[in-house]
Design an enzyme around this catalytic site. Structure first.
Site, PDB file in Angstrom:
ATOM      1  N   ASP A 138       0.887  -1.191  -0.205  1.00 44.55           N
ATOM      2  CA  ASP A 138       0.236   0.130  -0.070  1.00 44.55           C
ATOM      3  C   ASP A 138       0.767   1.078   0.112  1.00 44.55           C
ATOM      4  O   ASP A 138       1.847   1.123   0.376  1.00 44.55           O
ATOM      5  CB  ASP A 138      -0.878  -0.064   1.260  1.00 44.55           C
ATOM      6  N   TYR A 182       6.201  -9.912   7.626  1.00 43.39           N
ATOM      7  CA  TYR A 182       5.928  -8.731   7.879  1.00 43.39           C
ATOM      8  C   TYR A 182       6.251  -8.268   9.103  1.00 43.39           C
ATOM      9  O   TYR A 182       6.157  -9.114   9.941  1.00 43.39           O
ATOM     10  CB  TYR A 182       4.373  -8.139   7.219  1.00 43.39           C
TER      11      TYR A 182
END
Lengths: 248, 248
Positions: free
Chosen positions: B52, B110
């Site tokens: 994103d 992540y």
């Protein structure tokens, strides 16, 4: 009026240095604007010294006089709400009435950070000098301790320091050492005070040495009385951090 | 045509995410422009997945096909010369002819970084979510392991993922842990794959818990089959890093 002492951290990347300049963003100017909003009157901020455009601070010290009786904890919070995120107030204290951050500073510590790997991580790019070239790193470790002591640092003063040509360039360096942390070479220097561009010029001269452009004896000669200002490699601003300022 | 595999690190702050968007700076678009200059023809770059706007990568993996016979070391250097400093090519390798960074990825890791002190250092401001409020931090450590395992993560999917409404939201999380490093809380999660916004929503839900807005049992219920998408706090992009992508 109260005298207030601030400890401030900043990312200098987006600023034209510490000192107020009309129409340009500076650290001093940004602090004065924010303090002016709190005081509802003009406020003059004095720092422990100027930092050049692009130079960072882990803990710069500054002071101002305020009539506003706001408690120091609330003042810290109010300033951090009003300031941009690249300038942070670490602490606020009541200072002595005559506290002057520049004249009373007894020592300052700077660090200069050099990134040695071929690839400089994106997250470090604003905070190091990326210098991946093949050099003799031992020369840094041999040279750094030579700066310690009381010397005439004329050879390491800024070329444009015209208005202070007659002022003494003698300074005392208390400690001067090179460290390695992973891919980073860190030059750490603590002294009584520093001339304009001095740390960047001390570092640039060591870089010249590490490339074979200067010997240890030539560096020693630059520290002798009567040595002239030398056109040396001035290491770029982005690698330089003001680490701390000490008071009695 | 050769198949080339890249490992890329980027500071996502200035980009509108991974995927090409006309007229906006994106990571994929910037890579395609630079590779196009080297190839002297249009080049399509495929990534292991989108990130994103504002999300960072320590080691994203991407691939493209090239006719240019430039050796991989020279290609890495040429790309790093042409790319802006906030995108760096960590490594370039020859890939198998059929290498596809998205379809062949076996696991991704992540990290989500939360800064807990009152003052967020200027040098961290782009890379953490500053959340200094009084919360129950133990709730993070209790909640994080619950996400591990194979679950239907519909409750943690992006609200706007309309075109994939019928696609399976079942994913396997191999490990899910909370760590503390000084003032930083780090949520580290490794899984077979992640839905859009999933890590930010997993983190945001733990933040809701830490503020007392949800119980451990309510969180467990969100992982049961048939759980509905929940309007949860989506933690901001700047704290999220794609750490690594694994291949067989």
């Amino acid at each position: 009026m109260r005298r207030i002492k601030f400890t401030i951290s900043y990312d200098g990347t987006e600023y034209h240095g510490w000192q107020v300049q009309p129409g340009l963003p500076t650290i001093q100017g940004t602090l004065e604007t924010v303090l002016g909003e709190i005081e509802k009157a003009g406020v003059h901020v004095e720092g422990s010294g100027r930092t050049d455009a692009g130079v960072h601070a882990l803990a710069q010290v500054a002071a101002c006089s305020l009539a506003n009786p706001i408690p120091v904890d609330n003042l810290r919070k109010a300033m951090n709400r009003l300031l941009p995120a690249d300038i942070r107030i670490i602490s606020v204290e009541e200072g002595a009435d005559d506290f002057h951050p520049r004249f009373q500073a007894k020592a300052k510590t700077y660090e200069y950070r050099i990134w040695r790997d071929e690839v400089c991580p994106p997250f470090q790019r604003r905070y190091v000098y990326h210098f991946p070239y093949r050099i003799n790193e031992d020369a840094f470790f041999a040279a750094a301790p030579l700066y310690a002591g009381t010397h005439d640092f004329t050879a390491f003063a800024a070329a444009d320091e015209k208005d202070e040509l007659r002022a003494s360039k003698v300074r005392t360096v208390y400690s001067s050492e090179m460290l390695r942390q992973g891919a980073m070479l860190i030059y750490r220097v603590r002294g009584s005070g520093f001339l304009k561009h001095m740390v960047r010029n001390l570092t640039g001269t060591m870089i010249d040495m590490s490339r074979g452009n200067m010997s240890l004896d030539e560096l020693r000669a630059l520290l002798q009385p009567g040595a002239q200002r030398k056109a040396c490699h001035s290491a770029p601003a982005r690698g330089l951090f003001l680490v701390s300022v000490e008071y009695p």
